[in-house]
Design a protein around this motif. Structure first.
Motif, PDB file in Angstrom:
ATOM      1  N   MET A 117       0.836  -1.205   0.000  1.00 53.60           N
ATOM      2  CA  MET A 117       0.000   0.000   0.000  1.00 53.60           C
ATOM      3  C   MET A 117       0.867   1.249   0.000  1.00 53.60           C
ATOM      4  N   ALA A 118       1.948   1.243   0.769  1.00 60.72           N
ATOM      5  CA  ALA A 118       2.850   2.395   0.821  1.00 60.72           C
ATOM      6  C   ALA A 118       3.503   2.642  -0.539  1.00 60.72           C
ATOM      7  N   GLU A 119       3.949   1.566  -1.191  1.00 62.49           N
ATOM      8  CA  GLU A 119       4.593   1.709  -2.496  1.00 62.49           C
ATOM      9  C   GLU A 119       3.638   2.260  -3.546  1.00 62.49           C
ATOM     10  N   ARG A 120       2.342   2.005  -3.360  1.00 66.17           N
ATOM     11  CA  ARG A 120       1.331   2.530  -4.288  1.00 66.17           C
ATOM     12  C   ARG A 120       0.845   3.914  -3.874  1.00 66.17           C
ATOM     13  N   GLY A 121       1.374   4.437  -2.774  1.00 65.02           N
ATOM     14  CA  GLY A 121       0.976   5.764  -2.312  1.00 65.02           C
ATOM     15  C   GLY A 121      -0.407   5.802  -1.682  1.00 65.02           C
ATOM     16  N   MET A 122      -0.876   4.666  -1.203  1.00 68.22           N
ATOM     17  CA  MET A 122      -2.215   4.595  -0.612  1.00 68.22           C
ATOM     18  C   MET A 122      -2.194   5.090   0.831  1.00 68.22           C
ATOM     19  N   GLU A 123      -3.207   5.832   1.200  1.00 67.39           N
ATOM     20  CA  GLU A 123      -3.364   6.253   2.586  1.00 67.39           C
ATOM     21  C   GLU A 123      -4.132   5.180   3.339  1.00 67.39           C
ATOM     22  N   TYR A 124      -3.699   4.919   4.558  1.00 71.08           N
ATOM     23  CA  TYR A 124      -4.399   3.939   5.388  1.00 71.08           C
ATOM     24  C   TYR A 124      -4.068   4.192   6.849  1.00 71.08           C
ATOM     25  N   THR A 125      -4.838   3.575   7.719  1.00 73.05           N
ATOM     26  CA  THR A 125      -4.598   3.635   9.155  1.00 73.05           C
ATOM     27  C   THR A 125      -4.356   2.223   9.649  1.00 73.05           C
ATOM     28  N   ILE A 126      -3.289   2.049  10.420  1.00 71.48           N
ATOM     29  CA  ILE A 126      -3.020   0.750  11.044  1.00 71.48           C
ATOM     30  C   ILE A 126      -3.572   0.793  12.467  1.00 71.48           C
ATOM     31  N   VAL A 127      -4.391  -0.199  12.799  1.00 68.06           N
ATOM     32  CA  VAL A 127      -4.973  -0.316  14.134  1.00 68.06           C
ATOM     33  C   VAL A 127      -4.364  -1.563  14.776  1.00 68.06           C
ATOM     34  N   TYR A 128      -3.811  -1.377  15.974  1.00 68.01           N
ATOM     35  CA  TYR A 128      -3.085  -2.476  16.602  1.00 68.01           C
ATOM     36  C   TYR A 128      -3.176  -2.361  18.116  1.00 68.01           C
ATOM     37  N   PRO A 129      -2.982  -3.478  18.817  1.00 66.25           N
ATOM     38  CA  PRO A 129      -3.027  -3.450  20.281  1.00 66.25           C
ATOM     39  C   PRO A 129      -1.695  -2.981  20.857  1.00 66.25           C
ATOM     40  N   SER A 130      -1.743  -2.488  22.072  1.00 65.89           N
ATOM     41  CA  SER A 130      -0.497  -2.184  22.768  1.00 65.89           C
ATOM     42  C   SER A 130       0.190  -3.501  23.112  1.00 65.89           C
ATOM     43  N   ILE A 131       1.485  -3.435  23.262  1.00 69.67           N
ATOM     44  CA  ILE A 131       2.291  -4.638  23.461  1.00 69.67           C
ATOM     45  C   ILE A 131       1.918  -5.377  24.749  1.00 69.67           C
ATOM     46  N   ASP A 132       1.394  -4.658  25.740  1.00 74.04           N
ATOM     47  CA  ASP A 132       1.032  -5.292  27.008  1.00 74.04           C
ATOM     48  C   ASP A 132      -0.259  -6.103  26.927  1.00 74.04           C
ATOM     49  N   ARG A 133      -0.929  -6.104  25.781  1.00 72.54           N
ATOM     50  CA  ARG A 133      -2.183  -6.844  25.611  1.00 72.54           C
ATOM     51  C   ARG A 133      -1.959  -8.216  24.959  1.00 72.54           C
ATOM     52  N   LYS A 134      -0.729  -8.654  24.884  1.00 72.52           N
ATOM     53  CA  LYS A 134      -0.399  -9.919  24.209  1.00 72.52           C
ATOM     54  C   LYS A 134      -1.239 -11.082  24.724  1.00 72.52           C
ATOM     55  N   GLU A 135      -1.268 -11.303  26.024  1.00 73.24           N
ATOM     56  CA  GLU A 135      -1.999 -12.453  26.577  1.00 73.24           C
ATOM     57  C   GLU A 135      -3.494 -12.357  26.287  1.00 73.24           C
ATOM     58  N   GLU A 136      -4.040 -11.158  26.336  1.00 70.77           N
ATOM     59  CA  GLU A 136      -5.456 -10.955  26.003  1.00 70.77           C
ATOM     60  C   GLU A 136      -5.721 -11.363  24.555  1.00 70.77           C
ATOM     61  N   PHE A 137      -4.826 -10.999  23.648  1.00 68.45           N
ATOM     62  CA  PHE A 137      -5.018 -11.341  22.243  1.00 68.45           C
ATOM     63  C   PHE A 137      -4.801 -12.829  21.990  1.00 68.45           C
ATOM     64  N   ILE A 138      -3.843 -13.436  22.676  1.00 70.41           N
ATOM     65  CA  ILE A 138      -3.649 -14.885  22.568  1.00 70.41           C
ATOM     66  C   ILE A 138      -4.941 -15.593  23.003  1.00 70.41           C
ATOM     67  N   ASP A 139      -5.540 -15.108  24.082  1.00 69.80           N
ATOM     68  CA  ASP A 139      -6.802 -15.674  24.559  1.00 69.80           C
ATOM     69  C   ASP A 139      -7.911 -15.499  23.520  1.00 69.80           C
ATOM     70  N   ARG A 140      -7.955 -14.342  22.863  1.00 69.87           N
ATOM     71  CA  ARG A 140      -8.947 -14.113  21.799  1.00 69.87           C
ATOM     72  C   ARG A 140      -8.793 -15.144  20.687  1.00 69.87           C
ATOM     73  N   TYR A 141      -7.556 -15.414  20.293  1.00 69.81           N
ATOM     74  CA  TYR A 141      -7.314 -16.367  19.208  1.00 69.81           C
ATOM     75  C   TYR A 141      -7.765 -17.768  19.602  1.00 69.81           C
ATOM     76  N   ARG A 142      -7.518 -18.141  20.833  1.00 71.76           N
ATOM     77  CA  ARG A 142      -7.978 -19.459  21.300  1.00 71.76           C
ATOM     78  C   ARG A 142      -9.499 -19.532  21.278  1.00 71.76           C
ATOM     79  N   LYS A 143     -10.150 -18.490  21.787  1.00 67.54           N
ATOM     80  CA  LYS A 143     -11.614 -18.490  21.861  1.00 67.54           C
ATOM     81  C   LYS A 143     -12.264 -18.489  20.493  1.00 67.54           C
TER      82      LYS A 143
END
Length: 173
Positions: free
Chosen positions: A95-121
């Protein structure tokens, strides 16, 4: 004319839930907004003669081509399309190479275990979960030092939050 907003969402942030489906593209129309989730996990695979599945080397280019073409098809006057795409680095780089605008949405690093739990569920494979467990900090740090000039960043740092709870703030960026 309508417009398109592209949001690159980290796995488990709630893209598919917002779009309410289990298909290649999830679509949900709410008022003057069309939400679309472009699933990438099954995109760009081929089966070798021996029956092994391998990803084509240019899958991310084909994926972004597909996203762009689909957005063109769905474009409507007075409608805003919010397109959720993969947060894979190759996708963001394309997307960057094509000059596309976008927003990246991501969790803070301290939420790792919460996200691992989400993937299991939600039923992700143990291989997927192990990969995320190993790579989580590297991926989050890579997003935070993202060198792409047309990329805005939105960190979801509050525990137990999903995209649906944050979408209004994300769209204000």
């Amino acid at each position: 004319m309508g417009k398109s907003i592209i949001i690159s969402g980290f796995p488990g942030t709630g893209k598919s839930v917002l779009c309410d489906g289990i298909r290649e593209i999830y679509v949900n129309e709410i008022g003057d907004t069309i939400l679309m989730d472009f699933e990438s996990s099954n995109f760009g695979w081929r089966t070798t003669p021996s029956g092994k599945r391998t990803r084509r080397s240019n899958w991310y280019t084909e994926y972004i081509d597909y996203v762009i073409k689909t957005l063109e098809v769905f474009e409507r006057p007075n409608k805003t399309i919010v397109a959720f795409v993969s947060s894979h680095d190759l996708v963001r780089q394309e997307m960057a190479e094509r000059g596309m605008e976008y927003t990246i949405v991501y969790p803070s690093i301290d939420r790792k275990e919460e996200f691992i739990d989400r993937y299991r569920k939600r039923g992700n494979t143990e291989d997927f979960i192990k990969n995320v467990d190993t790579m989580f900090a590297l991926w989050i740090n890579g997003i935070e030092i993202n060198p792409y000039p047309k990329c805005k960043k939105y960190k979801m740092d509050k525990p137990m939050t999903y995209m649906a709870m944050e979408l209004e703030n994300i769209l204000k960026l």
